[in-house]
Write an enzyme that holds these catalytic residues in place. Structure first.
Site, PDB file in Angstrom:
ATOM      1  CG  PHE A 123      -1.582   0.892   1.880  1.00 58.05           C
ATOM      2  CD1 PHE A 123      -2.862   1.269   1.634  1.00 58.05           C
ATOM      3  CD2 PHE A 123      -0.923   2.097   2.785  1.00 58.05           C
ATOM      4  CE1 PHE A 123      -3.601   2.324   2.160  1.00 58.05           C
ATOM      5  CE2 PHE A 123      -1.555   2.925   3.534  1.00 58.05           C
ATOM      6  CZ  PHE A 123      -2.941   2.989   3.247  1.00 58.05           C
ATOM      7  N   GLY A 124       0.854   1.878  -1.083  1.00 57.78           N
ATOM      8  CA  GLY A 124       1.518   3.203  -1.145  1.00 57.78           C
ATOM      9  C   GLY A 124       0.898   4.482  -0.905  1.00 57.78           C
ATOM     10  CB  THR A 126       4.490   7.144   3.782  1.00 59.97           C
ATOM     11  OG1 THR A 126       3.371   6.664   4.661  1.00 59.97           O
ATOM     12  CG2 THR A 126       5.345   8.015   4.272  1.00 59.97           C
ATOM     13  CB  ALA A 130       2.988  13.691   2.098  1.00 68.14           C
ATOM     14  CB  ILE A 337      12.658  -9.076  34.233  1.00 63.52           C
ATOM     15  CG1 ILE A 337      11.670  -8.266  34.531  1.00 63.52           C
ATOM     16  CG2 ILE A 337      12.620 -10.547  34.678  1.00 63.52           C
ATOM     17  CD1 ILE A 337      10.232  -8.524  34.400  1.00 63.52           C
ATOM     18  CG  HIS A 338      16.072 -11.238  30.258  1.00 65.72           C
ATOM     19  ND1 HIS A 338      14.448 -10.999  30.308  1.00 65.72           N
ATOM     20  CD2 HIS A 338      16.358 -12.518  29.733  1.00 65.72           C
ATOM     21  CE1 HIS A 338      13.909 -12.102  29.604  1.00 65.72           C
ATOM     22  NE2 HIS A 338      15.132 -13.033  29.115  1.00 65.72           N
ATOM     23  N   GLY A 339      18.135  -8.206  33.126  1.00 62.23           N
ATOM     24  CA  GLY A 339      19.497  -7.601  33.491  1.00 62.23           C
ATOM     25  C   GLY A 339      20.384  -7.434  32.214  1.00 62.23           C
ATOM     26  CD  GLU A 363      -1.225  -0.019   9.390  1.00 61.62           C
ATOM     27  OE1 GLU A 363      -2.229   0.019   9.343  1.00 61.62           O
ATOM     28  OE2 GLU A 363      -0.376  -1.024   9.008  1.00 61.62           O
ATOM     29  CD  GLU A 367       3.497  11.705  18.656  1.00 62.76           C
ATOM     30  OE1 GLU A 367       3.510  11.071  17.958  1.00 62.76           O
ATOM     31  OE2 GLU A 367       4.323  11.782  19.577  1.00 62.76           O
TER      32      GLU A 367
HETATM   33  C1  LIG Z   1       9.108   0.018   8.890  1.00 59.54           C
HETATM   34  C2  LIG Z   1       7.757   1.114   8.418  1.00 59.54           C
HETATM   35  C3  LIG Z   1       7.082   0.535   7.507  1.00 59.54           C
HETATM   36  C4  LIG Z   1       5.966   1.485   7.062  1.00 59.54           C
HETATM   37  N1  LIG Z   1       5.180   0.859   5.850  1.00 59.54           N
HETATM   38  C5  LIG Z   1       4.266   1.713   5.353  1.00 59.54           C
HETATM   39  C6  LIG Z   1       3.451   1.368   4.304  1.00 59.54           C
HETATM   40  O1  LIG Z   1       3.502   0.010   4.052  1.00 59.54           O
HETATM   41  N2  LIG Z   1       2.632   2.221   3.693  1.00 59.54           N
HETATM   42  C7  LIG Z   1       2.734   3.538   3.713  1.00 59.54           C
HETATM   43  O2  LIG Z   1       2.126   4.036   3.255  1.00 59.54           O
HETATM   44  N3  LIG Z   1       3.576   3.896   4.932  1.00 59.54           N
HETATM   45  C8  LIG Z   1       4.282   2.959   5.478  1.00 59.54           C
HETATM   46  N4  LIG Z   1       5.024   3.756   6.576  1.00 59.54           N
HETATM   47  C9  LIG Z   1       5.049   4.992   6.932  1.00 59.54           C
HETATM   48  C10 LIG Z   1       4.401   5.484   8.016  1.00 59.54           C
HETATM   49  O3  LIG Z   1       3.083   5.290   7.978  1.00 59.54           O
HETATM   50  C11 LIG Z   1       4.773   6.885   8.482  1.00 59.54           C
HETATM   51  O4  LIG Z   1       6.274   6.964   8.763  1.00 59.54           O
HETATM   52  C12 LIG Z   1       4.057   7.656   9.565  1.00 59.54           C
HETATM   53  O5  LIG Z   1       2.801   7.725   9.125  1.00 59.54           O
HETATM   54  C13 LIG Z   1       4.599   9.028   9.874  1.00 59.54           C
HETATM   55  O6  LIG Z   1       4.717   9.769   9.148  1.00 59.54           O
HETATM   56  P1  LIG Z   1       6.408  10.476   8.565  1.00 59.54           P
HETATM   57  O7  LIG Z   1       7.480   9.602   8.958  1.00 59.54           O
HETATM   58  O8  LIG Z   1       6.267  11.168   7.565  1.00 59.54           O
HETATM   59  O9  LIG Z   1       6.474  11.266  10.072  1.00 59.54           O
HETATM   60  P2  LIG Z   1       5.665  12.743  10.335  1.00 59.54           P
HETATM   61  O10 LIG Z   1       4.415  12.912   9.711  1.00 59.54           O
HETATM   62  O11 LIG Z   1       6.573  13.842   9.513  1.00 59.54           O
HETATM   63  O12 LIG Z   1       5.809  12.981  11.799  1.00 59.54           O
HETATM   64  C14 LIG Z   1       6.940  13.331  12.569  1.00 59.54           C
HETATM   65  C15 LIG Z   1       6.558  13.595  14.245  1.00 59.54           C
HETATM   66  O13 LIG Z   1       5.527  14.823  13.858  1.00 59.54           O
HETATM   67  C16 LIG Z   1       4.408  14.498  14.530  1.00 59.54           C
HETATM   68  N5  LIG Z   1       3.310  15.122  14.038  1.00 59.54           N
HETATM   69  C17 LIG Z   1       2.981  15.266  12.710  1.00 59.54           C
HETATM   70  N6  LIG Z   1       1.744  15.523  12.406  1.00 59.54           N
HETATM   71  C18 LIG Z   1       1.473  15.974  13.557  1.00 59.54           C
HETATM   72  C19 LIG Z   1       0.033  16.682  14.075  1.00 59.54           C
HETATM   73  N7  LIG Z   1      -0.980  17.083  13.208  1.00 59.54           N
HETATM   74  N8  LIG Z   1      -0.161  16.865  15.568  1.00 59.54           N
HETATM   75  C20 LIG Z   1       0.836  16.234  16.360  1.00 59.54           C
HETATM   76  N9  LIG Z   1       1.926  15.679  16.075  1.00 59.54           N
HETATM   77  C21 LIG Z   1       2.297  15.451  14.489  1.00 59.54           C
HETATM   78  C22 LIG Z   1       4.334  12.837  14.329  1.00 59.54           C
HETATM   79  O14 LIG Z   1       3.590  12.275  15.264  1.00 59.54           O
HETATM   80  C23 LIG Z   1       5.885  12.365  14.727  1.00 59.54           C
HETATM   81  O15 LIG Z   1       6.224  12.393  16.089  1.00 59.54           O
HETATM   82  C24 LIG Z   1       5.963   2.789   7.242  1.00 59.54           C
HETATM   83  C25 LIG Z   1       7.119   3.128   8.182  1.00 59.54           C
HETATM   84  C26 LIG Z   1       7.975   2.680   8.671  1.00 59.54           C
HETATM   85  C27 LIG Z   1       8.959   2.995   9.591  1.00 59.54           C
END
Ligand SMILES: Cc1cc2nc3c(=O)[nH]c(=O)nc-3n(C[C@H](O)[C@H](O)[C@H](O)COP(=O)(O)OP(=O)(O)OC[C@H]3O[C@@H](n4cnc5c(N)ncnc54)[C@H](O)[C@@H]3O)c2cc1C
Length: 380
Positions: A123-124, A126, A130, A337-339, A363, A367
């Protein structure tokens, strides 16, 4: 009201628990070390008819419910977080949008291949700029006759190296903001489509996390998934279901950490007695046991609401948020617990700790989930 699983759910749970213990767990440490994708395991899950579990039988699915899906994710994740996330994303991010929004023809063509395991689901959404703010999607799709030309990039996409196609979002009408985003089904071998598997991650090492680059990728109009301009809305609905999967994953990892910590506490001797006799250790284990019980109940309640066709946005957000936070607490305390041994790879709890960290991010970050819950309880 009762809390018993049905006969079918119990059967699935027993089968997958045995599979997790006998097939998934034994190689988990090695795969974590070598970053080897659990391909063989997925071939076997396909043979067990688990890869289409909650989807309709007419497309090759198992016709089971969301509770069964959550049970499978929990058990796989208890044995290996990477296997758990691969399965969870395959079903709830890869297959679900096709099942929810696909035309009959799209389901026959694509969902059936997800169910058989011919393609893993991905699923694409991110993009580099964005993530939480998915409405800021920059990938574009421009109409050319009966086709669409897609340009842009996606990051952190799970399973794409093993997907023959995936649904992704692109802007089709810039003026409309998030209402100008549409979902497309895109074959990963289309000319101009590159999948890059190059991340160095903290954990979930044997799961596949990729960057996608789309340069003049052309797909026909029939590959539009759902309605034009509804891609953003569709993906938010998809994420509600995905959060049940991440919650179940968190419960599985927390359970694994608890099991190891309890066993270790019973056999580790300090000051002439087993450390499980110290109240400080007992209280840690009591807290983890209680948190797991609550998290599992929340995940299964959200799954149950979904299965009843009821609204479950708030419950799925709460379950994912709570379960991911207690998974961090449980894995943290399991190391304690494992130290010193807990800091060593051999005792596994450090793998659980690293793997659990993603669950507070993917997902919907913690926050964002608190904002979802606040909105659902009427704060705004
Ligand atoms: C291992 C892995 C697998 C993934 N798999 C997928 C996948 O299959 N498909 C896909 O589409 N995505 C995937 N993702 C992406 C994932 O869903 C995003 O990383 C996540 O939604 C956060 O987006 P960002 O990394 O751009 O962080 P940002 O959105 O930039 O957030 C950075 C920080 O700002 C905070 N923040 C941002 N907006 C707000 C707000 N309005 N209020 C308060 N705090 C805020 C966030 O909580 C976070 O702490 C994956 C990520 C990882 C690491």
């Amino acid at each position: 009201m009762h809390f018993d699983l049905t006969q079918e759910q119990l059967m699935i749970k027993k089968m997958i628990k045995e599979f997790a213990d006998e097939v998934v767990a034994p190689g988990a440490d090695e795969r974590d070390k070598t970053k080897q994708f659990p391909k063989e395991i997925f071939a076997q899950l396909a043979e067990l008819d688990i890869l289409g579990l909650p989807f309709p039988e007419e497309y090759g699915g198992g016709g089971a419910d969301t509770i069964s899906f959550a049970l499978v994710v929990e058990e796989l994740s208890r044995a290996c977080g990477s296997t758990g996330i691969t399965y969870s994303a395959h079903i709830s991010l890869g297959g679900a949008p096709l099942a929810l929004f696909g035309t009959e023809q799209q389901k026959l063509t694509y969902l059936s291949r997800i169910c058989s395991g011919e393609s893993l689901g991905a699923f694409g959404l991110t993009e580099p700029s964005a993530g939480s703010d998915a409405g800021g999607t920059r990938t574009t799709a421009v109409r050319e006759g009966d086709d669409w030309r897609i340009n842009g990039s996606k990051c952190f996409i799970t399973n794409a190296s093993y997907a023959k196609f995936l649904a992704l979002t692109a802007v089709t009408d810039k003026e409309q903001g998030s209402r100008g985003i549409t979902a497309f089904i895109v074959p990963t071998d289309a000319p101009g489509f590159t999948v890059i598997d190059n991340y160095e991650k903290l954990g979930l090492h044997s799961s596949n996390t990729t960057e996608l680059v789309l340069e003049d990728v052309v797909v026909p109009d029939e590959n539009v998934l759902g309605k034009m301009g509804e891609g953003f809305k569709q993906f938010l609905i998809t994420l509600d279901g995905g959060r049940i999967g991440i919650g179940a994953m968190a419960v599985g990892i927390a359970q694994a950490a608890y099991d190891r910590a309890l066993a270790y506490a019973r056999q580790r001797i300090a000051f002439g007695q087993s450390i499980s006799k110290f109240q400080a250790i007992q209280f840690k284990l009591a807290d983890i046991a209680m948190q797991i019980e609550l998290a599992r109940t929340m995940v299964l309640k959200a799954a149950w609401l979904k299965d009843q066709g009821r609204k479950f946005t708030k419950e799925a957000a709460m379950a994912k948020l709570y379960a991911s936070e207690i998974a961090m607490a449980a894995t943290h305390q399991a190391i304690q617990i494992h130290g010193g041994y807990g800091y060593m790879r051999e005792y596994q709890v450090e793998r659980f700790f690293r793997d659990a960290r993603l669950l507070e991010i993917g997902e919907g970050t913690s926050e964002i989930l608190r904002s979802v819950i606040a909105r659902e309880v009427g704060c705004s």
